[in-house]
Scaffold this motif. Structure first.
Motif, PDB file in Angstrom:
ATOM      1  N   PHE A 202       0.837  -1.199   0.000  1.00 22.10           N
ATOM      2  CA  PHE A 202       0.000   0.000   0.000  1.00 22.10           C
ATOM      3  C   PHE A 202       0.873   1.251   0.000  1.00 22.10           C
ATOM      4  O   PHE A 202       0.590   2.218  -0.715  1.00 22.10           O
ATOM      5  CB  PHE A 202      -0.933   0.007   1.212  1.00 22.10           C
TER       6      PHE A 202
ATOM      7  N   SER B 270      -5.137   4.984  -3.983  1.00 24.54           N
ATOM      8  CA  SER B 270      -4.257   3.876  -3.603  1.00 24.54           C
ATOM      9  C   SER B 270      -5.058   2.708  -3.040  1.00 24.54           C
ATOM     10  O   SER B 270      -4.793   1.536  -3.360  1.00 24.54           O
ATOM     11  CB  SER B 270      -3.222   4.345  -2.578  1.00 24.54           C
ATOM     12  N   MET B 271      -6.035   3.004  -2.194  1.00 21.79           N
ATOM     13  CA  MET B 271      -6.875   1.950  -1.620  1.00 21.79           C
ATOM     14  C   MET B 271      -7.661   1.216  -2.700  1.00 21.79           C
ATOM     15  O   MET B 271      -7.735  -0.018  -2.710  1.00 21.79           O
ATOM     16  CB  MET B 271      -7.812   2.533  -0.562  1.00 21.79           C
TER      17      MET B 271
ATOM     18  N   CYS C  40      -5.225  -0.949  -4.868  1.00 23.48           N
ATOM     19  CA  CYS C  40      -4.809  -2.161  -4.153  1.00 23.48           C
ATOM     20  C   CYS C  40      -5.953  -3.164  -4.066  1.00 23.48           C
ATOM     21  O   CYS C  40      -5.743  -4.378  -4.247  1.00 23.48           O
ATOM     22  CB  CYS C  40      -4.313  -1.806  -2.751  1.00 23.48           C
ATOM     23  N   TRP C  41      -7.142  -2.675  -3.788  1.00 20.07           N
ATOM     24  CA  TRP C  41      -8.295  -3.579  -3.649  1.00 20.07           C
ATOM     25  C   TRP C  41      -8.591  -4.303  -4.958  1.00 20.07           C
ATOM     26  O   TRP C  41      -8.881  -5.505  -4.966  1.00 20.07           O
ATOM     27  CB  TRP C  41      -9.524  -2.785  -3.202  1.00 20.07           C
TER      28      TRP C  41
ATOM     29  N   PHE D 119      -6.391  -7.565   6.127  1.00 19.50           N
ATOM     30  CA  PHE D 119      -5.621  -7.123   4.965  1.00 19.50           C
ATOM     31  C   PHE D 119      -4.714  -8.223   4.423  1.00 19.50           C
ATOM     32  O   PHE D 119      -3.891  -7.973   3.552  1.00 19.50           O
ATOM     33  CB  PHE D 119      -4.764  -5.909   5.340  1.00 19.50           C
TER      34      PHE D 119
ATOM     35  N   LEU E  68      -4.687   8.871  -1.291  1.00 19.11           N
ATOM     36  CA  LEU E  68      -4.998   7.764  -0.378  1.00 19.11           C
ATOM     37  C   LEU E  68      -6.159   6.923  -0.904  1.00 19.11           C
ATOM     38  O   LEU E  68      -6.089   5.687  -0.919  1.00 19.11           O
ATOM     39  CB  LEU E  68      -5.343   8.312   1.009  1.00 19.11           C
ATOM     40  N   VAL E  69      -7.210   7.586  -1.349  1.00 18.86           N
ATOM     41  CA  VAL E  69      -8.381   6.880  -1.878  1.00 18.86           C
ATOM     42  C   VAL E  69      -8.013   6.105  -3.142  1.00 18.86           C
ATOM     43  O   VAL E  69      -8.388   4.928  -3.301  1.00 18.86           O
ATOM     44  CB  VAL E  69      -9.531   7.865  -2.161  1.00 18.86           C
TER      45      VAL E  69
END
Length: 325
Positions: A15, A292-293, A296-297, A250, A289-290
């Motif tokens: 992340f 990146s999340m 990754c998801w 995670f 940040l959003v």
């Protein structure tokens, strides 16, 4: 049985890799707040990721693993420039395409050389000390350390060898240390403070240039690099100390870091090309940040892991026929 603690650590690290690249491409280093966040991330994320790679090193599969990383590096070294050219409109074939691994691909090149060197170094005395000497001396070389990623590969090599030789026992001791999270928090605070007040040159954290390119004397360069390696080591301790506080939800992300690492570059290139951020710095960081999340998801899904493994078969099948294990 998989190590859920290690998987949780890998999830945090991948992340941070994705977040760092979104921040770098979409925000940059110029703002002091962004510089501090990026600098803190770069002090820790790749050194820790490489240490984990060392922990997962298996000497009995060393040659097969080298071919696996080569089988991914070669096609992606063509795919990334081609993808970038499509969106930039600048189609120009580089005949020296392998002279500089494209952006994030230096890690794959590093894994090839680290695996090869580790295979031989673990058979002799003081492998970690030898890797540290190489890390400090590569900056003395007269040639451009950016070429073929030699600077990065050797600068971060000690973390790989520490992972190979001591990694599992280090993580075990961190888990057993009662006040690890407290000390970890203080270390992170110290690194953040240092980056904020020093506004350190990012190229020191990349490990990609020699001391002459960084405009310091040989002894200054060795001293600074030694200090940076020590700081990163403390940062690794801090990260895994704080990982103990995480919920294991995670773990899936930690189990599928390779597809996230390789494929997130396409996402970052595309979004950064068409979306120029011009907001308050904290809003820009929030957007990264959003993004990146979400990235990754999506990329942690098994489909992408299977896709990469099928891609690697072009080289893995022939070496299997040759009986390479």
């Amino acid at each position: 049985m998989r190590d859920t603690y290690l998987d949780s650590g890998k999830a945090v690290l991948i992340f941070l890799v994705v977040l760092g690249h979104f921040l770098e491409r979409m925000v940059g280093w110029k703002d002091p707040i962004a510089h501090t966040l990026l600098g803190t991330i770069y002090f820790i994320h790749m050194p820790a990721f490489i240490l984990v790679s060392g922990i997962l090193f298996k000497d009995k599969n060393w040659l097969k693993n080298i071919f696996f990383f080569v089988s991914l590096y070669l096609p992606f070294q063509f795919l990334f420039p081609a993808f970038d050219a499509i969106w930039s409109g600048q189609f120009k074939f580089n005949w020296n395409i392998f002279e500089r691994p494209y952006w994030i691909l230096w890690y794959l090149q590093g894994m090839v050389l680290w695996t090869l060197l580790a295979h031989f170094l673990i058979k002799i005395k003081f492998p970690v000390i030898i890797s540290l000497i190489l890390a400090l001396c590569i900056g003395l070389s007269p040639w451009n350390n950016y070429q073929y990623s030699i600077g990065r590969i050797f600068t971060f090599f000690p973390f790989f060898m520490i992972g190979v030789v001591y990694g599992k026992s280090i993580l075990q001791k961190i888990q057993q240390f009662k006040f690890a999270a407290v000390f970890g928090g203080l270390i992170i605070l110290g690194i953040v403070s240092y980056v904020y007040f020093s506004q350190i040159n990012p190229f020191w954290l990349y490990g990609s240039l020699n001391y002459t390119q960084l405009k310091v004397s040989s002894w200054q360069g060795i001293g600074i690099r030694m200090g940076l390696l020590l700081t990163s080591s403390l940062g690794i301790f801090a990260l895994f100390a704080l990982v103990k506080l995480l919920n294991p939800r995670f773990i899936q992300l930690g189990q599928n870091t390779l597809p996230v690492y390789l494929l997130h570059g396409f996402v970052v290139i595309l979004i950064a090309r068409y979306w120029k951020l011009d907001f308050n710095i904290f809003i820009e960081i929030g957007i990264c940040l959003v993004l990146s999340m979400l990235t990754c998801w999506i990329l942690q899904q098994q489909f992408f892991d299977q896709l990469l493994r099928k891609l690697s078969l072009w080289l893995m099948k022939p070496i299997a026929w040759l009986g390479i294990k």
